[in-house]
Design an enzyme around this catalytic site. Structure first.
Site, mmCIF file in Angstrom:
data_model
loop_
_atom_site.group_PDB
_atom_site.id
_atom_site.type_symbol
_atom_site.label_atom_id
_atom_site.label_comp_id
_atom_site.label_asym_id
_atom_site.label_seq_id
_atom_site.Cartn_x
_atom_site.Cartn_y
_atom_site.Cartn_z
ATOM 1 N N GLY A 1 -3.171 -11.119 2.002
ATOM 2 C CA GLY A 1 -3.811 -11.771 0.550
ATOM 3 C C GLY A 1 -2.956 -12.787 0.080
ATOM 4 O O GLY A 1 -1.875 -12.869 0.104
ATOM 5 N N HIS B 1 -7.273 -4.714 -0.283
ATOM 6 C CA HIS B 1 -6.943 -4.484 1.070
ATOM 7 C C HIS B 1 -8.410 -4.494 1.907
ATOM 8 O O HIS B 1 -8.420 -4.940 3.214
ATOM 9 C CB HIS B 1 -6.194 -3.093 1.343
ATOM 10 C CG HIS B 1 -4.809 -3.120 0.666
ATOM 11 N ND1 HIS B 1 -4.595 -2.498 -0.971
ATOM 12 C CD2 HIS B 1 -3.897 -3.688 0.886
ATOM 13 C CE1 HIS B 1 -3.467 -2.747 -0.997
ATOM 14 N NE2 HIS B 1 -2.957 -3.357 0.040
ATOM 15 N N SER C 1 -1.546 -2.474 -5.844
ATOM 16 C CA SER C 1 -1.450 -1.117 -5.866
ATOM 17 C C SER C 1 -0.504 -0.662 -7.100
ATOM 18 O O SER C 1 -0.441 0.421 -7.469
ATOM 19 C CB SER C 1 -0.458 -1.024 -4.599
ATOM 20 O OG SER C 1 -1.284 -1.265 -3.444
ATOM 21 N N ARG C 2 0.242 -1.862 -7.795
ATOM 22 C CA ARG C 2 0.825 -1.208 -8.827
ATOM 23 C C ARG C 2 0.272 -1.152 -10.336
ATOM 24 O O ARG C 2 0.810 -0.497 -11.275
ATOM 25 C CB ARG C 2 1.995 -2.308 -9.235
ATOM 26 C CG ARG C 2 3.085 -2.438 -7.818
ATOM 27 C CD ARG C 2 3.927 -3.656 -8.027
ATOM 28 N NE ARG C 2 4.692 -3.915 -6.766
ATOM 29 C CZ ARG C 2 6.032 -3.692 -6.584
ATOM 30 N NH1 ARG C 2 6.640 -3.186 -7.639
ATOM 31 N NH2 ARG C 2 6.520 -3.823 -5.453
ATOM 32 N N GLN D 1 12.148 -3.585 2.363
ATOM 33 C CA GLN D 1 11.881 -4.625 1.402
ATOM 34 C C GLN D 1 11.745 -4.459 0.011
ATOM 35 O O GLN D 1 11.448 -5.155 -0.929
ATOM 36 C CB GLN D 1 10.476 -5.292 1.895
ATOM 37 C CG GLN D 1 9.266 -4.339 1.874
ATOM 38 C CD GLN D 1 7.858 -4.748 2.029
ATOM 39 O OE1 GLN D 1 7.570 -4.804 3.498
ATOM 40 N NE2 GLN D 1 6.931 -5.407 1.383
ATOM 41 N N LYS E 1 -2.468 -13.408 -2.945
ATOM 42 C CA LYS E 1 -2.020 -12.891 -4.096
ATOM 43 C C LYS E 1 -0.438 -12.902 -3.854
ATOM 44 O O LYS E 1 0.213 -13.205 -4.639
ATOM 45 C CB LYS E 1 -2.382 -11.646 -4.617
ATOM 46 C CG LYS E 1 -1.620 -11.255 -5.977
ATOM 47 C CD LYS E 1 -2.005 -9.704 -6.679
ATOM 48 C CE LYS E 1 -1.395 -8.811 -5.985
ATOM 49 N NZ LYS E 1 0.211 -8.823 -6.589
ATOM 50 N N ASP E 2 -0.277 -12.436 -2.670
ATOM 51 C CA ASP E 2 1.385 -12.778 -2.368
ATOM 52 C C ASP E 2 1.634 -13.857 -1.602
ATOM 53 O O ASP E 2 1.779 -14.040 -0.398
ATOM 54 C CB ASP E 2 1.643 -11.193 -1.346
ATOM 55 C CG ASP E 2 1.593 -9.975 -2.120
ATOM 56 O OD1 ASP E 2 2.041 -9.782 -3.272
ATOM 57 O OD2 ASP E 2 0.935 -9.287 -1.841
HETATM 58 O O1 PAF Z 1 2.012 -6.964 1.823
HETATM 59 C C1 PAF Z 1 2.484 -6.049 1.960
HETATM 60 O O2 PAF Z 1 1.741 -4.844 1.815
HETATM 61 C C2 PAF Z 1 3.781 -5.907 2.850
HETATM 62 O O3 PAF Z 1 4.687 -6.647 2.185
HETATM 63 C C3 PAF Z 1 3.758 -5.801 4.331
HETATM 64 C C4 PAF Z 1 3.016 -7.247 4.756
HETATM 65 C C5 PAF Z 1 2.450 -4.893 4.706
HETATM 66 C C6 PAF Z 1 5.044 -5.632 5.166
HETATM 67 O O4 PAF Z 1 5.409 -4.496 4.651
#
Ligand code: PAF
Length: 313
Positions: free
Chosen positions: A148, A37, A187-188, A61, A150-151
């Protein structure tokens, strides 16, 4: 650093900066911050006069209530890290501020990029992401927003929603930050015990092997999918969710694998679900590759794209 809890105050602050001709970069997060981050904040700092970060664990989500409950939360620690990284304002709204109707009465339904892989494994996940990101964009009113790689599928969905809904925001994708042994920061990761942390390296090893296979001439997406699957199926304590090759913009499976495509994997390691990906044509992860590759398949003719994904193997 200002801590702001309402949409109206954040809009007023962002507009004041922009009226003063100060560009605004935005880093949306769900907290539990790590060096990945902070690399987004650093990128935002380099290109903008002002940086806003948000910390909001978005309930819509999470398709699994236990995952939402166990999601790590430490706002004081996050705020310290953001202050140290030079953030000007952190947006930390409550659920009622983000969803005044008690839930997202109006939703953003993402398009085709959201249907496979994460979208298929986590029904409703990308609708929740797209809805909250649209809401956050309208609150932060930034010039640029940072996400990121990564996602990678989330990034594809957000690029598409920004284009399709006409947000005047530049979307900046930032490289995945890895631990020294190659594990992608998440974070996991803190929820992995020592043995699981070791087992989780199977993901980056499989991705490194895919990069090595491409460098050796493999081009068949079916073979890449099978080899990724085999690499993860053989790893102890790892339960594969999916593995395959995709186009990074559409998340469709290419007919033939080329540079710029992505190898993507997701797996459960104990109770922790991890995802990772690697750029095909790059060589950055080859140093983590499994010593022995599964069967290497070289193909010179385009292969049909059907059936490349492997689900819940
Ligand atoms: O990647 C994340 O941390 C979340 O999916 C985001 C983009 C902040 C939306 O809640």
């Amino acid at each position: 650093m200002r801590i702001i809890e309402t949409v109206a105050e954040l809009q007023a602050q962002s507009l004041a900066w922009r009226l003063a001709r100060e560009q605004v970069g935005f880093v949306p997060t769900m907290g539990a911050l790590h060096a990945g981050h902070i690399s987004l904040v650093t990128a935002a700092r380099a290109a903008n006069r002002r940086v806003i970060a948000s910390v909001f664990v978005n309930p819509t989500q999470f398709n699994d209530a236990a995952d939402l409950d166990s999601y790590p939360r430490d706002f004081d620690g996050d705020a310290r890290m953001l202050r140290d990284a030079g953030v000007d304002a952190v947006f930390h709204p409550g659920v009622a501020e983000m969803y005044p109707a008690g839930g997202p009465a109006t939703r953003v339904v993402p398009g085709a990029a959201a249907t496979g892989f994460e979208g298929a494994d986590r029904p409703g996940h990308f609708e929740g992401v797209a809805t909250v990101v649209a809401r956050l964009f309208n609150a932060a009113l930034p010039d640029r927003a940072y996400f990121g790689q990564k996602d990678a599928q989330q990034l594809a969905v957000i690029r598409a929603l920004t284009r399709d809904l006409g947000f005047p925001i530049e979307i900046v994708g930032c490289p995945t930050v890895r631990e020294a042994d190659g594990l992608a920061m998440s974070s996991r990761n803190g929820r992995l015990d020592v043995a699981q942390r070791e087992h989780a390296l199977a993901l980056v090893r499989a991705l490194g092997t895919a990069q090595r296979e491409f460098a050796a001439g493999a081009r068949d997406p079916l073979a890449f999918g099978r080899n990724l699957e085999a690499a993860l199926a053989g790893a102890p304590a790892v339960k594969l969710d999916y593995a395959g090759i995709v186009n990074p913009e559409t998340f469709a499976v290419p007919a033939i694998v080329g540079p710029g495509d992505l190898a993507v994997v997701a797996a459960q390691v104990g109770a922790v679900r991890l995802i990772d990906n690697a750029a095909i044509g790059a060589t950055d992860l080859i140093k983590y590759a499994a010593i022995e590759s599964p069967r290497l398949v070289l193909l010179t003719q385009p292969a049909p794209p059907q059936g490349v994904m492997t689900w819940n193997a």
